[in-house]
Scaffold this motif. Structure first.
Motif, PDB file in Angstrom:
ATOM      1  N   GLY A  23       0.777  -1.222   0.000  1.00  0.00           N
ATOM      2  CA  GLY A  23       0.000   0.000   0.000  1.00  0.00           C
ATOM      3  C   GLY A  23       0.811   1.276   0.000  1.00  0.00           C
ATOM      4  O   GLY A  23       0.236   2.361   0.073  1.00  0.00           O
ATOM      5  N   ALA A  24       2.161   1.164  -0.073  1.00  0.00           N
ATOM      6  CA  ALA A  24       3.021   2.346   0.091  1.00  0.00           C
ATOM      7  C   ALA A  24       2.545   3.136   1.310  1.00  0.00           C
ATOM      8  O   ALA A  24       2.394   4.351   1.290  1.00  0.00           O
ATOM      9  N   THR A  25       2.320   2.407   2.386  1.00  0.00           N
ATOM     10  CA  THR A  25       1.612   2.921   3.559  1.00  0.00           C
ATOM     11  C   THR A  25       2.547   3.654   4.515  1.00  0.00           C
ATOM     12  O   THR A  25       3.673   3.212   4.766  1.00  0.00           O
ATOM     13  N   LEU A  26       2.059   4.762   5.072  1.00  0.00           N
ATOM     14  CA  LEU A  26       2.747   5.435   6.169  1.00  0.00           C
ATOM     15  C   LEU A  26       2.330   4.736   7.458  1.00  0.00           C
ATOM     16  O   LEU A  26       1.241   4.962   7.980  1.00  0.00           O
ATOM     17  N   ARG A  27       3.215   3.880   7.963  1.00  0.00           N
ATOM     18  CA  ARG A  27       2.874   3.088   9.149  1.00  0.00           C
ATOM     19  C   ARG A  27       3.097   3.866  10.438  1.00  0.00           C
ATOM     20  O   ARG A  27       2.356   3.704  11.417  1.00  0.00           O
ATOM     21  N   GLU A  28       4.125   4.708  10.455  1.00  0.00           N
ATOM     22  CA  GLU A  28       4.411   5.523  11.638  1.00  0.00           C
ATOM     23  C   GLU A  28       4.923   6.885  11.219  1.00  0.00           C
ATOM     24  O   GLU A  28       5.596   7.024  10.184  1.00  0.00           O
ATOM     25  N   LEU A  29       4.619   7.905  12.016  1.00  0.00           N
ATOM     26  CA  LEU A  29       5.238   9.223  11.890  1.00  0.00           C
ATOM     27  C   LEU A  29       5.327   9.808  13.284  1.00  0.00           C
ATOM     28  O   LEU A  29       4.312   9.906  13.992  1.00  0.00           O
ATOM     29  N   ARG A  30       6.539  10.180  13.681  1.00  0.00           N
ATOM     30  CA  ARG A  30       6.763  10.693  15.028  1.00  0.00           C
ATOM     31  C   ARG A  30       7.605  11.963  14.997  1.00  0.00           C
ATOM     32  O   ARG A  30       8.406  12.169  14.078  1.00  0.00           O
ATOM     33  N   HIS A  31       7.418  12.790  16.038  1.00  0.00           N
ATOM     34  CA  HIS A  31       8.253  13.963  16.253  1.00  0.00           C
ATOM     35  C   HIS A  31       8.687  13.932  17.711  1.00  0.00           C
ATOM     36  O   HIS A  31       7.851  13.954  18.614  1.00  0.00           O
ATOM     37  N   ASP A  32      10.000  13.858  17.937  1.00  0.00           N
ATOM     38  CA  ASP A  32      10.518  13.689  19.300  1.00  0.00           C
ATOM     39  C   ASP A  32       9.844  12.512  19.992  1.00  0.00           C
ATOM     40  O   ASP A  32       9.492  12.584  21.178  1.00  0.00           O
ATOM     41  N   ASP A  33       9.626  11.459  19.236  1.00  0.00           N
ATOM     42  CA  ASP A  33       9.004  10.218  19.697  1.00  0.00           C
ATOM     43  C   ASP A  33       7.530  10.388  20.068  1.00  0.00           C
ATOM     44  O   ASP A  33       6.919   9.490  20.647  1.00  0.00           O
ATOM     45  N   ARG A  34       6.925  11.533  19.714  1.00  0.00           N
ATOM     46  CA  ARG A  34       5.480  11.720  19.895  1.00  0.00           C
ATOM     47  C   ARG A  34       4.780  11.330  18.605  1.00  0.00           C
ATOM     48  O   ARG A  34       5.120  11.841  17.547  1.00  0.00           O
ATOM     49  N   PRO A  35       3.796  10.433  18.645  1.00  0.00           N
ATOM     50  CA  PRO A  35       3.117  10.036  17.409  1.00  0.00           C
ATOM     51  C   PRO A  35       2.294  11.185  16.836  1.00  0.00           C
ATOM     52  O   PRO A  35       1.558  11.862  17.558  1.00  0.00           O
ATOM     53  N   LEU A  36       2.421  11.382  15.525  1.00  0.00           N
ATOM     54  CA  LEU A  36       1.622  12.374  14.804  1.00  0.00           C
ATOM     55  C   LEU A  36       0.496  11.732  14.027  1.00  0.00           C
ATOM     56  O   LEU A  36      -0.420  12.428  13.591  1.00  0.00           O
ATOM     57  N   GLN A 295       0.631  15.232 -10.397  1.00  0.00           N
ATOM     58  CA  GLN A 295       1.386  15.110  -9.146  1.00  0.00           C
ATOM     59  C   GLN A 295       0.848  16.087  -8.115  1.00  0.00           C
ATOM     60  O   GLN A 295       0.492  17.218  -8.440  1.00  0.00           O
ATOM     61  N   THR A 296       0.789  15.643  -6.879  1.00  0.00           N
ATOM     62  CA  THR A 296       0.389  16.526  -5.788  1.00  0.00           C
ATOM     63  C   THR A 296       1.070  16.067  -4.507  1.00  0.00           C
ATOM     64  O   THR A 296       1.483  14.904  -4.386  1.00  0.00           O
ATOM     65  N   THR A 297       1.176  17.001  -3.536  1.00  0.00           N
ATOM     66  CA  THR A 297       1.932  16.744  -2.297  1.00  0.00           C
ATOM     67  C   THR A 297       1.150  17.222  -1.085  1.00  0.00           C
ATOM     68  O   THR A 297       0.476  18.259  -1.150  1.00  0.00           O
ATOM     69  N   TRP A 298       1.244  16.462   0.005  1.00  0.00           N
ATOM     70  CA  TRP A 298       0.707  16.882   1.310  1.00  0.00           C
ATOM     71  C   TRP A 298       1.850  16.883   2.308  1.00  0.00           C
ATOM     72  O   TRP A 298       2.820  16.130   2.164  1.00  0.00           O
ATOM     73  N   THR A 299       1.745  17.722   3.317  1.00  0.00           N
ATOM     74  CA  THR A 299       2.764  17.792   4.361  1.00  0.00           C
ATOM     75  C   THR A 299       2.105  17.629   5.710  1.00  0.00           C
ATOM     76  O   THR A 299       1.056  18.226   5.987  1.00  0.00           O
ATOM     77  N   ILE A 300       2.719  16.818   6.574  1.00  0.00           N
ATOM     78  CA  ILE A 300       2.258  16.632   7.951  1.00  0.00           C
ATOM     79  C   ILE A 300       3.387  17.057   8.868  1.00  0.00           C
ATOM     80  O   ILE A 300       4.544  16.618   8.690  1.00  0.00           O
ATOM     81  N   ALA A 301       3.081  17.907   9.845  1.00  0.00           N
ATOM     82  CA  ALA A 301       4.118  18.433  10.723  1.00  0.00           C
ATOM     83  C   ALA A 301       3.583  18.594  12.133  1.00  0.00           C
ATOM     84  O   ALA A 301       2.373  18.711  12.366  1.00  0.00           O
ATOM     85  N   ALA A 302       4.508  18.625  13.101  1.00  0.00           N
ATOM     86  CA  ALA A 302       4.150  18.843  14.492  1.00  0.00           C
ATOM     87  C   ALA A 302       3.895  20.317  14.742  1.00  0.00           C
ATOM     88  O   ALA A 302       4.495  21.192  14.121  1.00  0.00           O
ATOM     89  N   LEU A 303       2.976  20.594  15.661  1.00  0.00           N
ATOM     90  CA  LEU A 303       2.725  21.956  16.116  1.00  0.00           C
ATOM     91  C   LEU A 303       3.368  22.170  17.477  1.00  0.00           C
ATOM     92  O   LEU A 303       3.488  21.231  18.266  1.00  0.00           O
TER      93      LEU A 303
END
Length: 303
Positions: A23-36, A295-303
């Motif tokens: 699935g080209a899946t995003l299984r995890e995304l973390r910032h400073d070990d905090r899950p996003l 083509q298109t892009t999304w961005t996920i970031a910590a607040l």
């Protein structure tokens, strides 16, 4: 082998991510070990479409039936309880890893034409971490001889912090939403967000509201970027941003699954190039001509 195939680990500064072959899946995304995002274990079959790539359509095709180029086509009903074809054709297939580095990976899948969708596509997905977060890019090239209907979107469940969806606030810059039937989620009319209590243009707590709707009329900044922000009580949170002209729709889902462990533990924020059932309505449908790339892009970031 993991049910989700090869696991690619990425890291840049405080950010880390895991991308899977299936699935080209995003299984995890973390910032400073905090899950996003809401993740899942490497030895677990991916729950629902958590973190998947949605193509060549996002959301639903009603009854799995559509007409394109004067021909009626019938897709498999992958949401059988509602009688719809859900989230495209590549969420449960293996993707090839084309290139990877410490902070980025590119995957490819060659979509084979079938009687239901007779359009070969070369699909590429790139995940890249930098100081601004995770950039998630989907590109599709029509490798066939005729035009192809197309749409795309991601399926992350964002995590603001401690607690559940009820405890978080949402900022959603949308003026309108697509009303749907309560049982099968069939599209009805586009209405003002005030009519259903869905006005989150000023941030407010989600509470026990149930949302599983597509929103549009997105307000963007001076660079054309729309942002959805989800915050926890401590002020921390997560933001998803994208080009509002490329993706004029976003599906929001409060992950209501009573009795399941995933009930309201994340908020699905799915920027989409088109609304549900665009293969039938034609609304914002991308039509890829032979050799054309979208083509298109999304961005996920910590607040």
């Amino acid at each position: 082998m993991s049910p989700s195939g090869t696991q690619v680990e990425l890291r840049h500064g405080a950010y880390s991510a895991v991308v899977t072959e299936v699935g080209a899946t995003l299984r995890e995304l973390r910032h400073d070990d905090r899950p996003l995002v809401v993740g899942f274990d490497a030895d677990e079959i991916r729950p629902h479409y958590r973190g998947a790539v949605l193509a060549p359509w996002p959301n639903r095709v009603t009854d799995g039936v559509y007409t394109f180029g004067g021909r009626e086509r019938r897709l498999a009903l992958t949401e059988p309880d509602r009688g719809n074809a859900l989230h495209g054709l590549v969420g449960w297939v293996r993707w090839d890893v084309l290139a990877e580095s410490e902070s980025a990976v590119e995957l490819r899948h060659a979509l084979v034409p079938t009687p239901a969708y007779p359009h070969p596509l070369d699909l590429r997905v790139r995940y890249a971490l930098d100081d601004d977060g995770l950039h998630w890019t989907v590109a599709a090239t029509n490798t066939g001889a005729g035009p192809a209907p197309y749409g795309t979107g991601p399926h992350p469940y964002l995590v603001a912090g401690a607690g559940r969806v009820d405890d978080w606030s949402l900022e959603l810059p949308a003026a309108r939403y697509l009303a749907v039937t309560p049982d099968r989620l069939l599209p009805l009319d586009v209405e003002d967000v005030e009519s259903a209590g869905f006005d989150f243009r000023t941030p407010r707590q989600l509470g026990d509201i149930l949302i599983d709707h597509a929103f549009t009329g997105l307000a963007a900044d001076g660079e054309g970027v729309a942002r959805v922000r989800v915050r926890a009580a401590d002020g921390g949170g997560v933001v998803c941003s994208w080009n509002a002209a490329e993706c004029p729709w976003v599906q929001i889902h409060t992950a209501d699954r009573p009795g399941e462990s995933g009930h309201r533990i994340g908020l699905a924020v799915e920027p989409m190039t088109c609304p549900p059932d665009a293969f039938n309505s034609g609304t914002d449908l991308v039509v890829l001509e032979p050799a054309q790339t979208h083509q298109t892009t999304w961005t996920i970031a910590a607040l």
